[in-house]
Design an enzyme around this catalytic site. Structure first.
Site, PDB file in Angstrom:
ATOM      1  N   TYR A  69       0.267  21.731 -13.105  1.00 26.84           N
ATOM      2  CA  TYR A  69       0.878  20.430 -13.419  1.00 26.84           C
ATOM      3  C   TYR A  69       2.317  20.627 -13.902  1.00 26.84           C
ATOM      4  O   TYR A  69       3.247  19.956 -13.439  1.00 26.84           O
ATOM      5  CB  TYR A  69       0.046  19.717 -14.488  1.00 26.84           C
TER       6      TYR A  69
ATOM      7  N   ASP B 215       0.855  -1.193   0.000  1.00 29.94           N
ATOM      8  CA  ASP B 215       0.000   0.000   0.000  1.00 29.94           C
ATOM      9  C   ASP B 215       0.882   1.231   0.000  1.00 29.94           C
ATOM     10  O   ASP B 215       1.791   1.356   0.820  1.00 29.94           O
ATOM     11  CB  ASP B 215      -0.880   0.013   1.258  1.00 29.94           C
TER      12      ASP B 215
ATOM     13  N   LYS C 275       5.921  19.113 -12.327  1.00 31.41           N
ATOM     14  CA  LYS C 275       6.864  18.292 -13.095  1.00 31.41           C
ATOM     15  C   LYS C 275       8.209  19.002 -13.237  1.00 31.41           C
ATOM     16  O   LYS C 275       9.260  18.357 -13.286  1.00 31.41           O
ATOM     17  CB  LYS C 275       6.277  17.966 -14.477  1.00 31.41           C
TER      18      LYS C 275
HETATM   19  N1  LIG Z   1      -0.156  10.402 -19.967  1.00 29.98           N
HETATM   20  C1  LIG Z   1       0.600  11.418 -20.353  1.00 29.98           C
HETATM   21  O1  LIG Z   1       0.305  12.121 -21.324  1.00 29.98           O
HETATM   22  C2  LIG Z   1       1.858  11.725 -19.592  1.00 29.98           C
HETATM   23  C3  LIG Z   1       2.765  12.582 -20.188  1.00 29.98           C
HETATM   24  C4  LIG Z   1       3.937  12.900 -19.515  1.00 29.98           C
HETATM   25  C5  LIG Z   1       4.176  12.359 -18.276  1.00 29.98           C
HETATM   26  N2  LIG Z   1       3.277  11.539 -17.711  1.00 29.98           N
HETATM   27  C6  LIG Z   1       3.562  11.020 -16.385  1.00 29.98           C
HETATM   28  O2  LIG Z   1       3.723   9.625 -16.423  1.00 29.98           O
HETATM   29  C7  LIG Z   1       3.361   9.062 -15.158  1.00 29.98           C
HETATM   30  C8  LIG Z   1       2.420   7.906 -15.389  1.00 29.98           C
HETATM   31  O3  LIG Z   1       1.224   8.388 -15.989  1.00 29.98           O
HETATM   32  P1  LIG Z   1       0.268   7.507 -16.902  1.00 29.98           P
HETATM   33  O4  LIG Z   1       0.198   8.184 -18.187  1.00 29.98           O
HETATM   34  O5  LIG Z   1       0.664   6.112 -16.839  1.00 29.98           O
HETATM   35  O6  LIG Z   1      -1.108   7.767 -16.228  1.00 29.98           O
HETATM   36  P2  LIG Z   1      -1.948   6.910 -15.204  1.00 29.98           P
HETATM   37  O7  LIG Z   1      -2.218   5.584 -15.767  1.00 29.98           O
HETATM   38  O8  LIG Z   1      -3.097   7.761 -14.819  1.00 29.98           O
HETATM   39  O9  LIG Z   1      -0.987   6.736 -13.973  1.00 29.98           O
HETATM   40  C9  LIG Z   1      -0.829   7.635 -12.940  1.00 29.98           C
HETATM   41  C10 LIG Z   1      -0.818   6.838 -11.675  1.00 29.98           C
HETATM   42  O10 LIG Z   1      -0.514   7.646 -10.572  1.00 29.98           O
HETATM   43  C11 LIG Z   1      -1.167   7.084  -9.463  1.00 29.98           C
HETATM   44  N3  LIG Z   1      -1.425   8.016  -8.395  1.00 29.98           N
HETATM   45  C12 LIG Z   1      -2.049   9.201  -8.455  1.00 29.98           C
HETATM   46  N4  LIG Z   1      -2.120   9.747  -7.221  1.00 29.98           N
HETATM   47  C13 LIG Z   1      -1.523   8.884  -6.374  1.00 29.98           C
HETATM   48  C14 LIG Z   1      -1.280   8.883  -4.988  1.00 29.98           C
HETATM   49  N5  LIG Z   1      -1.663   9.890  -4.214  1.00 29.98           N
HETATM   50  N6  LIG Z   1      -0.625   7.828  -4.461  1.00 29.98           N
HETATM   51  C15 LIG Z   1      -0.246   6.793  -5.219  1.00 29.98           C
HETATM   52  N7  LIG Z   1      -0.456   6.754  -6.546  1.00 29.98           N
HETATM   53  C16 LIG Z   1      -1.082   7.777  -7.122  1.00 29.98           C
HETATM   54  C17 LIG Z   1      -2.476   6.572  -9.990  1.00 29.98           C
HETATM   55  O11 LIG Z   1      -2.838   5.497  -9.181  1.00 29.98           O
HETATM   56  P3  LIG Z   1      -4.353   5.118  -8.836  1.00 29.98           P
HETATM   57  O12 LIG Z   1      -4.615   3.925  -9.668  1.00 29.98           O
HETATM   58  O13 LIG Z   1      -4.330   4.804  -7.384  1.00 29.98           O
HETATM   59  O14 LIG Z   1      -5.182   6.297  -9.168  1.00 29.98           O
HETATM   60  C18 LIG Z   1      -2.144   6.178 -11.405  1.00 29.98           C
HETATM   61  O15 LIG Z   1      -2.013   4.793 -11.547  1.00 29.98           O
HETATM   62  C19 LIG Z   1       2.765  10.204 -14.356  1.00 29.98           C
HETATM   63  O16 LIG Z   1       3.740  10.714 -13.475  1.00 29.98           O
HETATM   64  C20 LIG Z   1       2.449  11.232 -15.403  1.00 29.98           C
HETATM   65  O17 LIG Z   1       2.473  12.536 -14.872  1.00 29.98           O
HETATM   66  C21 LIG Z   1       2.124  11.174 -18.353  1.00 29.98           C
END
Ligand SMILES: NC(=O)c1ccc[n+]([C@@H]2O[C@H](COP(=O)([O-])OP(=O)(O)OC[C@H]3O[C@@H](n4cnc5c(N)ncnc54)[C@H](OP(=O)(O)O)[C@@H]3O)[C@@H](O)[C@H]2O)c1
Ligand SMILES: Cc1cc2nc3c(=O)[nH]c(=O)nc-3n(C[C@H](O)[C@H](O)[C@H](O)COP(=O)(O)OP(=O)(O)OC[C@H]3O[C@@H](n4cnc5c(N)ncnc54)[C@H](O)[C@@H]3O)c2cc1C
Lengths: 443, 251
Positions: free
Chosen positions: B157, B64, B161
């Protein structure tokens, strides 16, 4: 004493360790007593390909400071400090008419490294491994006590091939082989395909003390064509007086510059080199006189040639399989050619009887060794599938060359592993000795 | 230990339910992989991910983990390393939020900063200590091109970052020579649940593309990875666009 990144000869997977220099047995014992939580491992000349002589986050004992040779030319027994290289030992003893009885493809290994990997040479089928010629080892145990161990002792068998995990070898008595010249008498045969090469080896190797084949693993030409090189020490009585010599003067040629572009040794250049090498070999030649260095250590002519593979490095895949699984040799060459994984140095040899070392690599059958750049796409999966063939065939991979096998493969292929682990648990319950290899493979 | 073919034996992901992390874990599966630690908030998605990764030779530990609760982090990291070294660690958690909501509820902006930046620093520092002691390993930090230049449309955001990115870049330099490899990953628009429903930006990629780029970065010891790689040039161009013009760009 400093923190440095260390890797093996293949220059892959570097990790950081604290290097401790030692110059005598007391230093070694002190280092063992003060080993940090992540332990300590001895390192010789770093000629292992993978990770046995590195210890991430712990200490690495630079054993090359342990020097000194006492040689008794009457009986040919050399008492040698563990940091002495085979090169130094040969320079000392060859002119006196004695040869190191087992030598790997390079002289640049320490006596400690030769014992810990229980190295083999071209004469394994006749003379066995390095430790078969060791009459005594002085071993600093994990608790710092210095003991003498002798052939037949449980500790001897665990230390022979034990990759430095039973203690630090401080000194050894080695029985050398009498010679009357520093020359080898060599027969060379060229074969156009693997079957005829292997047939010739299976039927004829027993007539020679030394035998090894170089196999073309380029991407052109018939798969597995090769050159078989066999011979023995030349007898002074058999050669003209003006040619007789005990002089041992290898010298090295060029150093490969530190900043070689990645992939200078690539598919095209390796294939071309293989092609050239094959073409220049005679179809058949008999009784050629060669210097011992040319015969045993052609690679030592160029220093640091491992840099030719560039910063991403390379690995060596070396297995042994029993005669009943001889087909694995061909399957390996085929599988690697399929993904364009060329190997510049591909060596095929027959092994003789197995020794008592618990983790010693050699067992009777065929051993094939290939040097492969790590960047080849698909390499990981192909090597994994070749591992399965080796397991099925009752063979194993060589720890001194390995940088990628899994604990499962190790367990399935080294039947005396449990014995080794039990002994290690007994003499080193706190894991004062540890290495990246030991962590990777649960040794 | 990472092997000669850059395959890890153990991986720990913080924010393991991230879709990018999921793709990466698929890529890192191999006979060499022995242990996966999934640190994430409890959810059915987390459990089914664990089930899908577990094999005869790969054990999965579920922990967790709430990024917004730094006081709990040292316990989580102790647990992650309890069974031995971790070769590859990943900071994957993050929230995107949207600027209108942040405007309406400033506390939610603070919350985003807590998760993305404070959470990243909290996990990053603790993981770095462990990796330094180990003398080997990689830390992969999912940053974003959004942190390179603030945009009016999502500057909260972007700022989280930016903070995370500077932190991770500096950490990478601090760990130079320690045997630890820090990789800062800067994706553009990635089609995941985070961006669901948003209009796709140019040069958008899928989570598998990010995973491929990370695996390639591990092989080549890359310190900064853009996804797609052309983003590097786009961003270096954008950095020099005058502010008055940048403000009016439709991005
Ligand atoms: N998608 C894009 O366009 C993009 C672009 C650049 C960078 N990123 C970065 O890449 C990373 C992964 O993103 P993704 O695209 O794979 O999106 P995603 O599937 O939404 O993953 C983000 C994850 O962060 C977790 N999270 C959010 N708040 C949390 C908390 N308080 N404690 C623990 N976990 C938490 C979420 O878990 P839960 O399942 O518990 O909600 C979710 O699984 C992120 O850091 C994001 O900012 C994404
Ligand atoms: C070009 C080349 C050709 C080779 N050809 C062959 C060959 O034909 N046959 C063969 O068998 N091998 C061969 N090898 C492998 C080589 O012989 C072994 O890896 C050998 O162990 C290297 O010795 P080293 O001194 O460099 O030891 P290192 O690589 O530094 O260490 C190897 C192992 O020995 C242990 N060790 C070193 N010193 C001590 C000590 N004093 N006490 C306890 N443990 C110690 C280390 O902990 C480590 O586990 C070859 C290697 C190269 C680079």
């Amino acid at each position: 004493m400093s923190d440095v990144l260390l890797s093996g000869w293949g220059r892959t997977a570097p990790t950081r360790a604290h290097v401790v220099e030692v110059s005598d047995a007391a230093h070694v014992a002190a280092a063992l007593l003060h080993a940090p939580a992540r332990g300590l491992i001895a390192r010789g000349l770093g000629r292992s390909y993978g990770d046995p002589a590195q210890n991430a986050g712990g200490d690495v004992l630079d054993i090359t400071g342990l020097t000194g040779i006492t040689f008794d030319a009457a009986n040919g027994v050399a008492t040698v400090a563990a940091g002495v290289s085979l090169d130094a030992l040969m320079r000392e003893c060859t002119p006196q008419g004695w040869w190191v009885p087992v030598t790997p493809g390079t002289r640049q290994v320490t006596v400690g490294g030769a014992i810990a990997a229980d190295v083999h040479g071209k004469n394994h089928h006749v003379d066995g491994t390095f430790t078969a010629h060791v009459a005594r080892m002085a071993l600093s145990l994990p608790d710092g006590t210095l003991v003498n161990v002798y052939p037949g002792d449980a500790l001897f068998n665990a230390t022979a091939g034990g990759m430095g995990l039973t203690g630090v070898v401080v000194e050894a008595d080695i029985q050398l082989l009498p010679i009357t010249t520093a020359l080898a008498r060599v027969d060379t045969d060229r074969f156009d395909d693997l079957d005829s090469l292997m047939a010739a080896m299976a039927s004829g190797d027993d007539q020679y003390r030394y035998s090894v084949a170089w196999v073309d693993a380029g991407t052109r030409g018939t798969l597995g064509r090769g050159i078989l090189i066999r011979g023995d020490h030349a007898n002074a009585a058999d050669i003209p007086e003006r040619k007789r010599t005990l002089a041992f003067d290898p010298g090295t040629l060029a150093t490969v510059p530190a900043l070689v572009p990645n992939g200078l040794l690539n598919k095209a250049s390796i294939t071309a080199l293989n092609e050239a090498w094959f073409r220049k070999a005679p179809r058949q030649r008999r009784d050629e006189l060669q210097s011992l260095t040319a015969f045993f250590h052609p690679l030592d002519m160029a220093r640091d040639w491992n840099r030719m593979y560039g910063p991403r490095g390379f690995l060596q895949y070396q297995f042994v399989v029993p005669d009943s699984a001889g087909h694995v040799v061909q399957r390996t060459l085929e599988a690697l050619r399929m993904i364009g994984a060329t190997s510049f140095l591909t060596v095929l040899k027959r092994f003789g009887a197995e020794g008592p070392g618990l983790l010693s690599f050699p067992r009777p059958g065929w051993t094939l060794a290939l040097d492969i750049p790590t960047g080849v796409p698909g390499l990981a999966a192909v090597l994994d599938s070749l591992d399965e063939l080796v397991i099925e065939g009752g063979g194993r991979l060589y720890l001194a060359k390995d940088s990628r096998m899994t604990p499962r493969t190790l367990e399935l292929t080294y039947p005396r592993l449990a014995q080794f682990r039990a002994l290690r648990a007994e003499i080193d319950p706190n894991r004062r000795l540890n290495s990246d290899l030991a962590r990777r493979l649960d040794l | 230990m990472i092997d000669a073919l850059s395959r890890p034996q153990s991986v720990a992901v913080f924010g393991a339910t991230s879709q990018i992390a999921g793709s990466l874990l698929q890529r890192l599966r191999s006979p060499a992989l022995r242990h996966i630690v999934l640190a994430a908030r409890p959810s059915p998605a987390r459990d089914s991910l664990a089930d899908s990764l577990r094999t005869d030779t790969t054990a999965v530990t579920v922990l967790d983990f709430d990024a917004s609760d730094p006081d709990s982090h040292s316990g989580v990291i102790d647990a992650a390393f309890a069974q031995g070294d971790i070769d590859v660690t990943v900071i994957a958690f993050g929230v995107l939020g949207n600027q209108a909501d942040f405007d309406a509820d400033p506390a939610s902006a603070v919350e985003a900063a807590q998760v993305n930046y404070v959470g990243g620093v909290s996990v990053g520092m603790r993981v770095a200590t462990r990796l330094r002691e180990q003398g080997h390993g990689a830390l992969i930090v999912l940053s974003s091109v959004a942190g390179e230049r603030a945009r009016a449309s999502n500057y909260v955001y972007g700022s989280t970052k930016a903070g995370l990115d500077v932190f991770a870049t500096g950490l990478g330099d601090a760990l130079h020579g320690s045997g630890v490899h820090v990789m800062v990953v800067r994706p553009g628009f990635v089609r995941t649940k985070m961006t669901e429903g948003l209009p796709e930006a140019p040069l958008s990629v899928g989570p598998d593309d990010v995973a491929d780029a990370i695996v390639n970065g591990l092989r080549h010891n890359r310190e900064t990875v853009y996804v797609p790689s052309t983003m590097r040039f786009v961003m270096s161009g954008l950095r020099h666009v005058p502010r008055s013009l940048f403000r009016r760009l439709p991005i």
